[in-house]
Design a protein around this motif. Structure first.
Motif, PDB file in Angstrom:
ATOM      1  N   GLY A 153       0.934  -1.290  -0.081  1.00  0.00           N
ATOM      2  CA  GLY A 153      -0.089  -0.097  -0.001  1.00  0.00           C
ATOM      3  C   GLY A 153       0.754   1.341  -0.168  1.00  0.00           C
ATOM      4  O   GLY A 153       0.281   2.418  -0.115  1.00  0.00           O
ATOM      5  N   VAL A 154       1.918   1.223  -0.204  1.00  0.00           N
ATOM      6  CA  VAL A 154       3.050   2.416  -0.141  1.00  0.00           C
ATOM      7  C   VAL A 154       3.089   2.967  -1.603  1.00  0.00           C
ATOM      8  O   VAL A 154       3.213   2.089  -2.573  1.00  0.00           O
ATOM      9  CB  VAL A 154       4.442   2.231   0.426  1.00  0.00           C
ATOM     10  CG1 VAL A 154       5.114   3.423   0.111  1.00  0.00           C
ATOM     11  CG2 VAL A 154       4.147   1.820   1.989  1.00  0.00           C
ATOM     12  N   ALA A 155       2.572   4.247  -1.822  1.00  0.00           N
ATOM     13  CA  ALA A 155       2.798   4.657  -3.244  1.00  0.00           C
ATOM     14  C   ALA A 155       4.166   4.492  -3.897  1.00  0.00           C
ATOM     15  O   ALA A 155       5.166   4.971  -3.152  1.00  0.00           O
ATOM     16  CB  ALA A 155       2.115   6.002  -3.293  1.00  0.00           C
ATOM     17  N   PRO A 156       4.457   4.424  -5.057  1.00  0.00           N
ATOM     18  CA  PRO A 156       5.333   4.225  -5.744  1.00  0.00           C
ATOM     19  C   PRO A 156       6.302   5.772  -5.339  1.00  0.00           C
ATOM     20  O   PRO A 156       5.422   6.807  -5.727  1.00  0.00           O
ATOM     21  CB  PRO A 156       5.330   3.739  -7.026  1.00  0.00           C
ATOM     22  CG  PRO A 156       4.056   3.183  -7.183  1.00  0.00           C
ATOM     23  CD  PRO A 156       3.233   3.834  -5.813  1.00  0.00           C
ATOM     24  N   GLY A 157       7.585   5.657  -5.410  1.00  0.00           N
ATOM     25  CA  GLY A 157       8.364   6.978  -5.202  1.00  0.00           C
ATOM     26  C   GLY A 157       9.376   6.554  -4.089  1.00  0.00           C
ATOM     27  O   GLY A 157       9.645   5.787  -3.822  1.00  0.00           O
ATOM     28  N   PRO A 158       9.730   7.911  -3.712  1.00  0.00           N
ATOM     29  CA  PRO A 158      10.686   8.095  -2.523  1.00  0.00           C
ATOM     30  C   PRO A 158      10.509   7.340  -1.158  1.00  0.00           C
ATOM     31  O   PRO A 158      11.096   6.779  -0.440  1.00  0.00           O
ATOM     32  CB  PRO A 158      10.884   9.416  -2.293  1.00  0.00           C
ATOM     33  CG  PRO A 158      10.438  10.234  -3.355  1.00  0.00           C
ATOM     34  CD  PRO A 158       9.229   9.393  -4.090  1.00  0.00           C
ATOM     35  N   GLU A 159       9.077   7.353  -0.994  1.00  0.00           N
ATOM     36  CA  GLU A 159       8.590   6.860   0.344  1.00  0.00           C
ATOM     37  C   GLU A 159       9.085   5.223   0.344  1.00  0.00           C
ATOM     38  O   GLU A 159       9.094   4.793   1.187  1.00  0.00           O
ATOM     39  CB  GLU A 159       7.013   6.992   0.557  1.00  0.00           C
ATOM     40  CG  GLU A 159       6.702   6.566   1.723  1.00  0.00           C
ATOM     41  CD  GLU A 159       7.298   7.228   3.147  1.00  0.00           C
ATOM     42  OE1 GLU A 159       7.397   6.560   4.358  1.00  0.00           O
ATOM     43  OE2 GLU A 159       7.855   8.450   2.861  1.00  0.00           O
ATOM     44  N   VAL A 160       8.994   4.692  -0.667  1.00  0.00           N
ATOM     45  CA  VAL A 160       9.278   3.130  -0.936  1.00  0.00           C
ATOM     46  C   VAL A 160      10.809   2.890  -0.339  1.00  0.00           C
ATOM     47  O   VAL A 160      11.112   2.092   0.458  1.00  0.00           O
ATOM     48  CB  VAL A 160       9.120   2.660  -2.242  1.00  0.00           C
ATOM     49  CG1 VAL A 160       9.574   1.022  -2.408  1.00  0.00           C
ATOM     50  CG2 VAL A 160       7.770   2.704  -2.593  1.00  0.00           C
ATOM     51  N   GLY A 161      11.533   3.786  -1.002  1.00  0.00           N
ATOM     52  CA  GLY A 161      12.983   3.729  -0.219  1.00  0.00           C
ATOM     53  C   GLY A 161      13.266   3.953   1.062  1.00  0.00           C
ATOM     54  O   GLY A 161      13.980   3.337   1.889  1.00  0.00           O
ATOM     55  N   ARG A 162      12.464   4.987   1.439  1.00  0.00           N
ATOM     56  CA  ARG A 162      12.348   5.339   3.076  1.00  0.00           C
ATOM     57  C   ARG A 162      12.136   4.232   3.962  1.00  0.00           C
ATOM     58  O   ARG A 162      12.424   3.954   4.905  1.00  0.00           O
ATOM     59  CB  ARG A 162      11.734   6.406   3.453  1.00  0.00           C
ATOM     60  CG  ARG A 162      12.567   7.888   2.910  1.00  0.00           C
ATOM     61  CD  ARG A 162      11.605   9.240   3.315  1.00  0.00           C
ATOM     62  NE  ARG A 162      10.372   9.419   2.747  1.00  0.00           N
ATOM     63  CZ  ARG A 162      10.479  10.100   1.480  1.00  0.00           C
ATOM     64  NH1 ARG A 162      11.456  10.521   1.105  1.00  0.00           N
ATOM     65  NH2 ARG A 162       9.134  10.432   0.953  1.00  0.00           N
ATOM     66  N   VAL A 163      10.901   3.572   3.494  1.00  0.00           N
ATOM     67  CA  VAL A 163      10.617   2.271   4.193  1.00  0.00           C
ATOM     68  C   VAL A 163      11.747   1.448   4.238  1.00  0.00           C
ATOM     69  O   VAL A 163      11.851   0.758   5.289  1.00  0.00           O
ATOM     70  CB  VAL A 163       8.980   2.067   3.569  1.00  0.00           C
ATOM     71  CG1 VAL A 163       8.707   0.611   4.318  1.00  0.00           C
ATOM     72  CG2 VAL A 163       8.054   2.960   3.858  1.00  0.00           C
ATOM     73  N   LEU A 164      12.063   0.957   2.930  1.00  0.00           N
ATOM     74  CA  LEU A 164      12.827  -0.108   2.896  1.00  0.00           C
ATOM     75  C   LEU A 164      14.095   0.133   4.044  1.00  0.00           C
ATOM     76  O   LEU A 164      14.547  -0.911   4.570  1.00  0.00           O
ATOM     77  CB  LEU A 164      13.229  -0.312   1.664  1.00  0.00           C
ATOM     78  CG  LEU A 164      12.486  -1.027   0.655  1.00  0.00           C
ATOM     79  CD1 LEU A 164      13.076  -1.079  -0.918  1.00  0.00           C
ATOM     80  CD2 LEU A 164      12.237  -2.493   1.102  1.00  0.00           C
ATOM     81  N   ASN A 165      14.640   1.433   3.900  1.00  0.00           N
ATOM     82  CA  ASN A 165      15.672   1.678   4.897  1.00  0.00           C
ATOM     83  C   ASN A 165      15.393   1.671   6.096  1.00  0.00           C
ATOM     84  O   ASN A 165      16.160   1.276   6.988  1.00  0.00           O
ATOM     85  CB  ASN A 165      16.392   3.379   4.395  1.00  0.00           C
ATOM     86  CG  ASN A 165      17.368   2.878   3.184  1.00  0.00           C
ATOM     87  OD1 ASN A 165      18.294   2.501   3.390  1.00  0.00           O
ATOM     88  ND2 ASN A 165      16.762   3.878   2.262  1.00  0.00           N
ATOM     89  N   ARG A 166      14.211   2.210   6.774  1.00  0.00           N
ATOM     90  CA  ARG A 166      13.854   1.905   7.880  1.00  0.00           C
ATOM     91  C   ARG A 166      13.829   0.273   8.319  1.00  0.00           C
ATOM     92  O   ARG A 166      14.304   0.146   9.499  1.00  0.00           O
ATOM     93  CB  ARG A 166      12.481   2.569   8.189  1.00  0.00           C
ATOM     94  CG  ARG A 166      12.512   4.170   8.190  1.00  0.00           C
ATOM     95  CD  ARG A 166      11.093   4.724   8.559  1.00  0.00           C
ATOM     96  NE  ARG A 166      11.044   6.116   8.028  1.00  0.00           N
ATOM     97  CZ  ARG A 166      10.403   6.539   7.250  1.00  0.00           C
ATOM     98  NH1 ARG A 166       9.542   5.922   6.650  1.00  0.00           N
ATOM     99  NH2 ARG A 166      10.359   7.967   6.900  1.00  0.00           N
ATOM    100  N   LEU A 167      13.355  -0.449   7.480  1.00  0.00           N
ATOM    101  CA  LEU A 167      13.264  -1.897   7.845  1.00  0.00           C
ATOM    102  C   LEU A 167      14.633  -2.545   7.931  1.00  0.00           C
ATOM    103  O   LEU A 167      15.030  -3.048   9.018  1.00  0.00           O
ATOM    104  CB  LEU A 167      12.526  -2.489   6.705  1.00  0.00           C
ATOM    105  CG  LEU A 167      11.003  -2.410   6.532  1.00  0.00           C
ATOM    106  CD1 LEU A 167      10.263  -3.041   5.239  1.00  0.00           C
ATOM    107  CD2 LEU A 167      10.290  -2.865   7.763  1.00  0.00           C
ATOM    108  N   LEU A 168      15.576  -2.021   6.918  1.00  0.00           N
ATOM    109  CA  LEU A 168      16.899  -2.641   7.159  1.00  0.00           C
ATOM    110  C   LEU A 168      17.557  -2.043   8.480  1.00  0.00           C
ATOM    111  O   LEU A 168      18.175  -2.747   9.244  1.00  0.00           O
ATOM    112  CB  LEU A 168      17.766  -2.043   5.906  1.00  0.00           C
ATOM    113  CG  LEU A 168      19.321  -2.137   6.201  1.00  0.00           C
ATOM    114  CD1 LEU A 168      19.406  -3.604   5.851  1.00  0.00           C
ATOM    115  CD2 LEU A 168      19.885  -1.421   4.946  1.00  0.00           C
ATOM    116  N   ASP A 169      17.329  -0.799   8.926  1.00  0.00           N
ATOM    117  CA  ASP A 169      17.753  -0.211  10.133  1.00  0.00           C
ATOM    118  C   ASP A 169      17.410  -1.225  11.379  1.00  0.00           C
ATOM    119  O   ASP A 169      18.313  -1.659  12.166  1.00  0.00           O
ATOM    120  CB  ASP A 169      17.372   1.082  10.508  1.00  0.00           C
ATOM    121  CG  ASP A 169      18.053   2.252   9.574  1.00  0.00           C
ATOM    122  OD1 ASP A 169      19.369   2.034   9.032  1.00  0.00           O
ATOM    123  OD2 ASP A 169      18.019   3.404   9.344  1.00  0.00           O
TER     124      ASP A 169
END
Length: 191
Positions: A153-169
């Protein structure tokens, strides 16, 4: 210190140049103790200028500068921290940084650095174990990817990368395993 590092051009240059910014950063406190605040960044800038004048190739120059800038960074003996540094630098640069730290320490009296050298050995062993176990260190190692985040449900764009980076952290921090189902459940919280 230069004698204590392997005969690799990048490492020799790093150890030769890592402290060149100290004289310009020297201050003396009211207690008479000298301080060298900010010298790694100054040393990196000076090394960059020197290597450009000497016409070193970009790859060598950039590797030297990065290691000069990071040579004084603290890497505590904690698996979480070692994982983060491995992810940040990559395997080759991480082990080069450890070698620079070891050589830097070897330039001092052995009695003063014996404990530090032992700690560097332990950090190296820990990093080798992390790598041998195939632990998640980068986004490409993460058990979910951008398509999974968009499907959640995350809209394509920069937010996808931010979510992935938070998960990685969170994975690097040991808060959650690098397991697809566990990470999928956390996507909403990572927004």
């Amino acid at each position: 210190a230069v004698d204590a590092v392997s005969e690799d051009l990048v490492l020799r240059l790093v150890v030769l140049l890592h402290d060149i910014g100290k004289p310009s950063c020297k201050t003396t406190g009211e207690d008479g103790v000298d301080h060298f605040r900010g010298y790694p960044a100054v040393s990196a800038k000076m090394a960059d200028e020197m290597l450009r004048q000497l016409r070193f190739d970009t790859k060598t120059r950039e590797r030297v500068i990065r290691l000069v800038e990071l040579h004084d960074a603290e890497i505590p003996l904690r698996e979480k921290t070692v994982r983060k540094w491995l992810g940040k630098l990559g395997q080759e640069a991480f082990f080069q940084l450890l070698e620079v730290k070891r050589a830097d320490s070897m330039g001092k009296a052995l009695e003063q650095v014996r404990d530090r050298l032992a700690e560097l050995d332990e950090i190296k062993i820990m990093a080798e174990q992390i790598l041998a176990q195939g632990q998640c260190l980068t986004l490409k190692d993460l058990a979910v990817n951008g398509r999974d985040v968009i499907a959640a449900g995350v809209a394509p764009g920069p937010e996808v990368g931010r979510v992935l980076n938070r998960l990685l952290d969170r994975v690097l921090g040991g808060e959650v395993p690098n397991a697809r189902e566990a990470l999928l459940e956390l996507i909403d919280a990572a927004r």
